[in-house]
Design a protein around this motif. Structure first.
Motif, PDB file in Angstrom:
ATOM      1  N   ALA A 102      38.930  30.447  32.557  1.00 47.08           N
ATOM      2  CA  ALA A 102      40.283  29.908  32.375  1.00 47.08           C
ATOM      3  C   ALA A 102      40.159  28.468  31.907  1.00 47.08           C
ATOM      4  O   ALA A 102      39.660  27.613  32.628  1.00 47.08           O
ATOM      5  N   SER A 103      40.619  28.197  30.696  1.00 51.04           N
ATOM      6  CA  SER A 103      40.335  26.905  30.071  1.00 51.04           C
ATOM      7  C   SER A 103      41.539  25.982  29.943  1.00 51.04           C
ATOM      8  O   SER A 103      41.429  24.914  29.349  1.00 51.04           O
ATOM      9  N   GLU A 104      42.691  26.377  30.469  1.00 53.52           N
ATOM     10  CA  GLU A 104      43.856  25.495  30.460  1.00 53.52           C
ATOM     11  C   GLU A 104      44.310  25.267  31.901  1.00 53.52           C
ATOM     12  O   GLU A 104      43.997  26.051  32.793  1.00 53.52           O
ATOM     13  N   ASP A 105      45.041  24.171  32.107  1.00 47.43           N
ATOM     14  CA  ASP A 105      45.525  23.891  33.454  1.00 47.43           C
ATOM     15  C   ASP A 105      47.034  24.073  33.528  1.00 47.43           C
ATOM     16  O   ASP A 105      47.737  23.976  32.520  1.00 47.43           O
ATOM     17  N   TYR A 346      35.615  45.453  28.504  1.00 46.88           N
ATOM     18  CA  TYR A 346      35.617  45.141  29.937  1.00 46.88           C
ATOM     19  C   TYR A 346      35.853  43.643  30.137  1.00 46.88           C
ATOM     20  O   TYR A 346      35.780  42.852  29.198  1.00 46.88           O
ATOM     21  N   VAL A 347      36.113  43.271  31.381  1.00 49.11           N
ATOM     22  CA  VAL A 347      36.410  41.871  31.673  1.00 49.11           C
ATOM     23  C   VAL A 347      35.881  41.524  33.053  1.00 49.11           C
ATOM     24  O   VAL A 347      35.854  42.357  33.960  1.00 49.11           O
ATOM     25  N   VAL A 348      35.424  40.262  33.197  1.00 53.38           N
ATOM     26  CA  VAL A 348      34.944  39.760  34.486  1.00 53.38           C
ATOM     27  C   VAL A 348      35.440  38.329  34.683  1.00 53.38           C
ATOM     28  O   VAL A 348      35.821  37.643  33.741  1.00 53.38           O
ATOM     29  N   GLY A 349      35.410  37.878  35.935  1.00 57.06           N
ATOM     30  CA  GLY A 349      35.686  36.479  36.229  1.00 57.06           C
ATOM     31  C   GLY A 349      37.158  36.138  36.252  1.00 57.06           C
ATOM     32  O   GLY A 349      38.032  36.976  36.471  1.00 57.06           O
ATOM     33  N   TRP A 350      37.439  34.845  36.027  1.00 56.06           N
ATOM     34  CA  TRP A 350      38.808  34.343  36.140  1.00 56.06           C
ATOM     35  C   TRP A 350      39.757  34.980  35.152  1.00 56.06           C
ATOM     36  O   TRP A 350      40.933  35.140  35.435  1.00 56.06           O
ATOM     37  N   ARG A 353      40.733  38.270  37.049  1.00 51.69           N
ATOM     38  CA  ARG A 353      41.468  38.279  38.318  1.00 51.69           C
ATOM     39  C   ARG A 353      42.334  37.041  38.541  1.00 51.69           C
ATOM     40  O   ARG A 353      43.015  36.921  39.556  1.00 51.69           O
ATOM     41  N   GLY A 354      42.295  36.086  37.605  1.00 51.12           N
ATOM     42  CA  GLY A 354      42.988  34.820  37.816  1.00 51.12           C
ATOM     43  C   GLY A 354      42.031  33.800  38.401  1.00 51.12           C
ATOM     44  O   GLY A 354      40.957  34.155  38.921  1.00 51.12           O
ATOM     45  N   PRO A 355      42.393  32.505  38.334  1.00 50.91           N
ATOM     46  CA  PRO A 355      41.472  31.432  38.747  1.00 50.91           C
ATOM     47  C   PRO A 355      41.408  31.263  40.268  1.00 50.91           C
ATOM     48  O   PRO A 355      41.859  30.263  40.818  1.00 50.91           O
ATOM     49  N   ILE A 356      40.859  32.262  40.931  1.00 50.77           N
ATOM     50  CA  ILE A 356      40.714  32.198  42.382  1.00 50.77           C
ATOM     51  C   ILE A 356      39.281  32.533  42.757  1.00 50.77           C
ATOM     52  O   ILE A 356      38.567  33.204  42.024  1.00 50.77           O
ATOM     53  N   GLY A 357      38.870  32.046  43.933  1.00 56.02           N
ATOM     54  CA  GLY A 357      37.526  32.327  44.401  1.00 56.02           C
ATOM     55  C   GLY A 357      36.543  31.246  44.010  1.00 56.02           C
ATOM     56  O   GLY A 357      36.827  30.375  43.191  1.00 56.02           O
ATOM     57  N   VAL A 358      35.374  31.298  44.618  1.00 54.88           N
ATOM     58  CA  VAL A 358      34.304  30.351  44.333  1.00 54.88           C
ATOM     59  C   VAL A 358      33.246  31.039  43.481  1.00 54.88           C
ATOM     60  O   VAL A 358      33.396  32.202  43.105  1.00 54.88           O
ATOM     61  N   ILE A 359      32.173  30.316  43.174  1.00 54.14           N
ATOM     62  CA  ILE A 359      31.159  30.863  42.272  1.00 54.14           C
ATOM     63  C   ILE A 359      30.635  32.206  42.765  1.00 54.14           C
ATOM     64  O   ILE A 359      30.473  33.156  41.999  1.00 54.14           O
ATOM     65  N   GLY A 360      30.403  32.299  44.070  1.00 51.05           N
ATOM     66  CA  GLY A 360      29.869  33.544  44.614  1.00 51.05           C
ATOM     67  C   GLY A 360      30.807  34.724  44.463  1.00 51.05           C
ATOM     68  O   GLY A 360      30.355  35.882  44.407  1.00 51.05           O
ATOM     69  N   THR A 361      32.122  34.457  44.371  1.00 52.37           N
ATOM     70  CA  THR A 361      33.100  35.530  44.195  1.00 52.37           C
ATOM     71  C   THR A 361      32.837  36.288  42.902  1.00 52.37           C
ATOM     72  O   THR A 361      33.110  37.493  42.803  1.00 52.37           O
ATOM     73  N   ASN A 362      32.313  35.590  41.914  1.00 52.75           N
ATOM     74  CA  ASN A 362      32.052  36.222  40.621  1.00 52.75           C
ATOM     75  C   ASN A 362      30.975  37.301  40.701  1.00 52.75           C
ATOM     76  O   ASN A 362      30.918  38.179  39.841  1.00 52.75           O
ATOM     77  N   LYS A 363      30.133  37.220  41.719  1.00 59.15           N
ATOM     78  CA  LYS A 363      29.040  38.193  41.814  1.00 59.15           C
ATOM     79  C   LYS A 363      29.578  39.579  42.142  1.00 59.15           C
ATOM     80  O   LYS A 363      29.254  40.560  41.452  1.00 59.15           O
ATOM     81  N   SER A 364      30.396  39.675  43.189  1.00 57.57           N
ATOM     82  CA  SER A 364      30.961  40.976  43.537  1.00 57.57           C
ATOM     83  C   SER A 364      31.919  41.463  42.458  1.00 57.57           C
ATOM     84  O   SER A 364      31.993  42.664  42.166  1.00 57.57           O
ATOM     85  N   ASP A 365      32.632  40.533  41.844  1.00 54.09           N
ATOM     86  CA  ASP A 365      33.546  40.866  40.753  1.00 54.09           C
ATOM     87  C   ASP A 365      32.771  41.473  39.582  1.00 54.09           C
ATOM     88  O   ASP A 365      33.167  42.490  39.013  1.00 54.09           O
ATOM     89  N   ALA A 366      31.648  40.846  39.224  1.00 54.35           N
ATOM     90  CA  ALA A 366      30.836  41.340  38.106  1.00 54.35           C
ATOM     91  C   ALA A 366      30.230  42.703  38.433  1.00 54.35           C
ATOM     92  O   ALA A 366      30.140  43.581  37.569  1.00 54.35           O
ATOM     93  N   ARG A 367      29.830  42.887  39.688  1.00 54.51           N
ATOM     94  CA  ARG A 367      29.245  44.181  40.067  1.00 54.51           C
ATOM     95  C   ARG A 367      30.266  45.307  39.870  1.00 54.51           C
ATOM     96  O   ARG A 367      29.924  46.391  39.382  1.00 54.51           O
ATOM     97  N   GLU A 368      31.529  45.029  40.264  1.00 54.77           N
ATOM     98  CA  GLU A 368      32.559  46.052  40.094  1.00 54.77           C
ATOM     99  C   GLU A 368      32.702  46.440  38.622  1.00 54.77           C
ATOM    100  O   GLU A 368      32.744  47.628  38.271  1.00 54.77           O
ATOM    101  N   THR A 369      32.770  45.435  37.745  1.00 61.05           N
ATOM    102  CA  THR A 369      32.925  45.713  36.320  1.00 61.05           C
ATOM    103  C   THR A 369      31.715  46.434  35.755  1.00 61.05           C
ATOM    104  O   THR A 369      31.849  47.416  35.002  1.00 61.05           O
TER     105      THR A 369
END
Length: 449
Positions: A102-105, A346-350, A353-369
């Protein structure tokens, strides 16, 4: 190793993309090309994690091992929409994973938000992190600053502003950033949240580090804790409240900076151009649990306001996008086009799912994808007519940067750091990055977008 049967493209070399590559290449029949518009991998690990958080940045060392696998290639300085299209990616790969983040605020949407001195915390972070696209940030004349938001971004910018600049000399910050921080004369920093401390999304480690910054005296508006029921809080929130209570009760002799946490307040106006005052309205929860204004207002003197209220993804050219939610619509990582699964996308990360979670959240997210990718590849099989996308780029005079080019940049940063008695120092100028890429090839690199 068996000849890979499948070729997968990942657009974005940040944590979510690298975790996806890690899971994909655990299978010997998959090879991965990771595209990024920058010549440097790691995304927010490099340009979003505060430079003084070396322990978190160590995650980059672990993720770097992804590139040790010969089945993974880094292809930098390739931008979707400028250099390649969605259709070209789909023609060249058995599956495409979008991992651009996510590159805009988000904006405050209050009067005066566009005045000089009102800025995005994202842009401020990009500046002190040495992003090549970052605009220089002047702190001239700034003695009072406010961060709007109660997440880790607000904590990071508040800490960088409040910290003794000499303590940052060991980081990889560019020298011009450090010089600006040394010139600054900050005396007061506010962190403003429209809800209470029990609703803040700080991680406790980050909050504790900020509150224990040497030379900083912490205060919290007294009524902030009035409706806090400690027994009803989860472990993290209870710890956050305890940190704030302890910090506000701790006396600091002759503080260098005063740090003010102000909860149950929302910005309603930035006054002056340049900004000289931030008007706040007291808030409360209505019967439905929504934040509403009470009509009671106050103002604080500030010369800098940094909004840190959230990020938003940007539409990728040609790719389905939900403008309301700011994400690529998906189902467990499979991209949806008009409610229907788009084959091989396919899609992963923010951006998933939106800009929520910390870096480690991306691991389980990526596994699902990746689980969906592998399931679909087994059913669909490899494309019989894959196009050589790199050949197409070469025919147009486009030469992606490589992981060897990144290693050259990394070595140059280490050399620059050594001249300042530091481990490394970021190279933030596009022309220097391009020169280092150019040094590794007879032709020329792709110009930045």
């Amino acid at each position: 190793m068996p000849e890979p049967r499948y070729r997968v493209a990942i657009v974005g070399a940040g944590p979510s993309g690298l975790f996806a590559a890690q899971f994909l290449t655990a299978h010997d029949d998959v090879e991965v090309d990771i595209f990024d518009r920058l010549p440097t991998p790691y995304g927010l690990l490099r340009y979003g994690v505060a430079p003084d958080h070396t322990s978190i940045k160590a995650v980059a060392n672990a993720l770097a091992r992804v590139f040790d696998n010969p089945a993974v290639r880094f292809l930098g300085m390739v931008s979707l929409g400028r250099d390649v299209t969605r259709d070209q990616l789909l023609a060249g790969y058995d599956a495409v994973i979008y991992a651009v983040g996510a590159s805009e605020d988000l904006r405050l949407r209050v009067p005066g938000e566009d005045a000089m001195g009102s800025r995005s915390a994202r842009e401020f972070v990009a500046w002190y992190s040495g992003h090549p696209d970052a605009e220089p940030q002047s702190l001239d004349g700034v003695t009072h600053a406010a961060a709007i938001g109660v997440g880790n971004v607000a904590v990071d910018v508040a800490r960088i502003l409040a910290k003794e600049p000499l303590a940052l000399d060991v980081t990889d910050m560019p020298e011009d950033v450090l010089a600006e921080l040394r010139r600054a004369r900050l005396t007061d920093v506010w962190v403003v949240g429209r809800r209470g401390p029990q609703h803040a999304s700080f991680t406790t480690t980050e909050l504790r580090e900020l509150c224990r910054t040497p030379g900083v005296a912490v205060s919290v508006n007294p009524e902030a804790f009035d409706d806090v029921d400690d027994d009803a809080l989860d472990r993290r929130t209870r710890a956050n409240v305890a940190v704030l209570r302890e910090a506000s009760a701790t006396e600091v002799a002759d503080p260098r900076v005063r740090l003010h946490f102000v909860f149950w307040r929302r910005p309603i106006e930035l006054r002056g151009d340049p900004v000289r005052e931030l008007a706040l309205e007291r808030t409360a929860l209505d019967a439905d649990g929504r934040v509403v204004g009470t009509g009671e207002t106050e103002a604080i003197d500030v010369e800098l306001v940094l909004r840190a209220i959230g990020y938003r993804a940007v539409r990728l050219p040609g790719v389905p996008f939900d403008e309301t939610l700011g994400v690529i619509p998906s189902e467990r990582g499979r991209v949806l086009a008009d409610g229907t699964v788009a084959p091989r996308e396919y899609v992963v990360g923010w951006i998933k799912r939106g800009p929520i979670g910390v870096i480690g959240t991306n691991k389980s997210d990526a596994r699902e994808t990746v689980d969906q990718v592998l399931t679909d590849l087994a059913e669909l099989g490899p494309r019989p007519d894959r196009v050589d996308l790199l050949g197409t780029l070469a025919a147009r005079g486009r030469a992606p940067s490589t992981f060897d080019d990144w290693r050259r940049i990394e070595a140059a940063e280490a050399n620059r750091g050594a001249s300042h008695q530091r481990e490394r120092m970021k190279i933030e100028a596009w022309h220097e990055l391009l020169d280092l890429v150019q040094a590794g090839r007879p032709g020329g690199p792709i110009p930045p977008s």
